[in-house]
Design an enzyme around this catalytic site. Structure first.
Site, mmCIF file in Angstrom:
data_model
loop_
_atom_site.group_PDB
_atom_site.id
_atom_site.type_symbol
_atom_site.label_atom_id
_atom_site.label_comp_id
_atom_site.label_asym_id
_atom_site.label_seq_id
_atom_site.Cartn_x
_atom_site.Cartn_y
_atom_site.Cartn_z
ATOM 1 N N HIS A 38 0.871 -1.072 0.237
ATOM 2 C CA HIS A 38 0.582 0.157 -0.067
ATOM 3 C C HIS A 38 0.926 1.440 0.035
ATOM 4 O O HIS A 38 1.535 1.533 0.969
ATOM 5 C CB HIS A 38 -0.747 0.217 1.080
ATOM 6 N N HIS A 70 -4.819 -5.878 -6.269
ATOM 7 C CA HIS A 70 -4.356 -7.281 -5.394
ATOM 8 C C HIS A 70 -6.049 -7.510 -4.942
ATOM 9 O O HIS A 70 -7.276 -6.615 -4.889
ATOM 10 C CB HIS A 70 -3.898 -6.812 -4.242
ATOM 11 N N CYS A 97 -11.913 -5.833 7.234
ATOM 12 C CA CYS A 97 -12.315 -6.243 5.769
ATOM 13 C C CYS A 97 -10.723 -7.207 5.547
ATOM 14 O O CYS A 97 -9.856 -7.531 6.703
ATOM 15 C CB CYS A 97 -11.167 -5.027 4.973
ATOM 16 N N HIS A 120 -7.560 -9.310 3.344
ATOM 17 C CA HIS A 120 -6.330 -9.844 1.862
ATOM 18 C C HIS A 120 -6.601 -11.760 2.572
ATOM 19 O O HIS A 120 -6.719 -12.074 3.598
ATOM 20 C CB HIS A 120 -5.606 -9.801 1.563
ATOM 21 N N GLU A 156 -9.306 -10.133 13.872
ATOM 22 C CA GLU A 156 -9.619 -9.158 14.510
ATOM 23 C C GLU A 156 -10.783 -8.530 15.540
ATOM 24 O O GLU A 156 -10.935 -7.626 16.034
ATOM 25 C CB GLU A 156 -10.538 -8.106 12.935
ATOM 26 N N TYR A 210 -12.474 -1.403 -6.295
ATOM 27 C CA TYR A 210 -12.815 0.420 -6.022
ATOM 28 C C TYR A 210 -10.894 0.351 -6.061
ATOM 29 O O TYR A 210 -10.402 -0.259 -6.220
ATOM 30 C CB TYR A 210 -13.302 0.039 -4.457
ATOM 31 N N GLU A 261 -5.569 2.426 -2.097
ATOM 32 C CA GLU A 261 -6.012 1.152 -2.222
ATOM 33 C C GLU A 261 -6.570 0.672 -3.248
ATOM 34 O O GLU A 261 -7.435 1.927 -4.094
ATOM 35 C CB GLU A 261 -7.461 1.056 -0.510
ATOM 36 N N GLU A 270 -8.558 -2.565 -5.185
ATOM 37 C CA GLU A 270 -8.907 -3.894 -4.975
ATOM 38 C C GLU A 270 -10.083 -4.514 -5.626
ATOM 39 O O GLU A 270 -10.745 -3.649 -6.117
ATOM 40 C CB GLU A 270 -9.042 -4.164 -3.135
ATOM 41 N N TRP A 300 -14.172 2.566 0.184
ATOM 42 C CA TRP A 300 -14.678 1.035 0.026
ATOM 43 C C TRP A 300 -16.150 0.545 0.393
ATOM 44 O O TRP A 300 -17.108 0.168 -0.361
ATOM 45 C CB TRP A 300 -13.862 0.448 -0.208
#
Length: 191
Positions: free
Chosen positions: A23, A30, A65, A67, A85, A102, A112, A114, A159
């Site tokens: 980032h 990604h 959120c 990955h 989280e 986005y 960002e 993604e 997002w």
């Protein structure tokens, strides 16, 4: 070290990169995901990103959120990140926006970028936020959240704003959102 999956414009995997380095002003496209958690009462869990987050620190956003790791399925990544989280165990993970994508730029130039499929999740535990990830949580009625977002009264991550607009087009009631087929996911997310 945690790698993210790099993708091309069609969503095909083209490599991996260390998440800690991906980032910046030239963030490569990604694979990611967003999760919207609802409890048995139909309330939506909104979270506030920790001050230590590289992108959008302190911003209110959707529940979670993240990955996927290389060779990790998106539903498994959702379950893993909700536990990491928020200390939440999910009872249902449904794909609702398989092709959401986005790009957003912070005032400091960090980007960002993604392909970020969106999931509806059911979880009934009380969240136990990991402070390096989430600084605050709040359960809200979905219609109250959507109204606040669309009116501009509630400022959220870019997002999440785009996702709320798209989710609102599915139905006013999250229980009525159709579950999408995994065949609609970008190729890198089908593994």
């Amino acid at each position: 070290m945690e790698d993210v999956v790099l993708v091309d414009d069609e969503g095909n995997r083209i490599g991996t990169a260390d998440k800690a380095t991906v980032h910046h002003r030239e963030t490569p496209l990604h694979l990611a995901f967003s999760a919207y958690v609802f409890n048995a009462r139909g309330e939506f869990l909104i979270t506030r990103r920790a001050a230590t987050k590289k992108t959008w620190p302190h911003a209110w956003t959707n529940s979670c959120c993240g990955h996927p790791l290389p060779n990790e399925g998106l539903p498994d990544a959702v379950v893993r990140r909700l536990q990491d989280e928020l200390g939440l165990a999910s009872t249902a993970v449904d794909l609702v926006l398989p092709t959401f994508r986005y790009r957003a730029e912070m005032p400091n130039g960090v980007v960002e970028n993604e392909i970020c499929p969106v999931f509806r999740v059911r979880a009934d535990d009380m969240p136990r936020p990991e402070p390096t990830e989430v600084s605050d949580t709040l359960w809200l009625p979905w219609d109250t959240f959507v109204s606040g977002v669309l009116s501009g009264e509630l400022t959220i991550s870019p997002w999440c704003y785009e996702q709320v607009v798209a989710l609102s087009e599915l139905s006013d009631d999250p229980r009525d959102w159709d579950v999408a087929s995994t065949s609609e996911l970008p190729p890198a997310a089908r593994a």
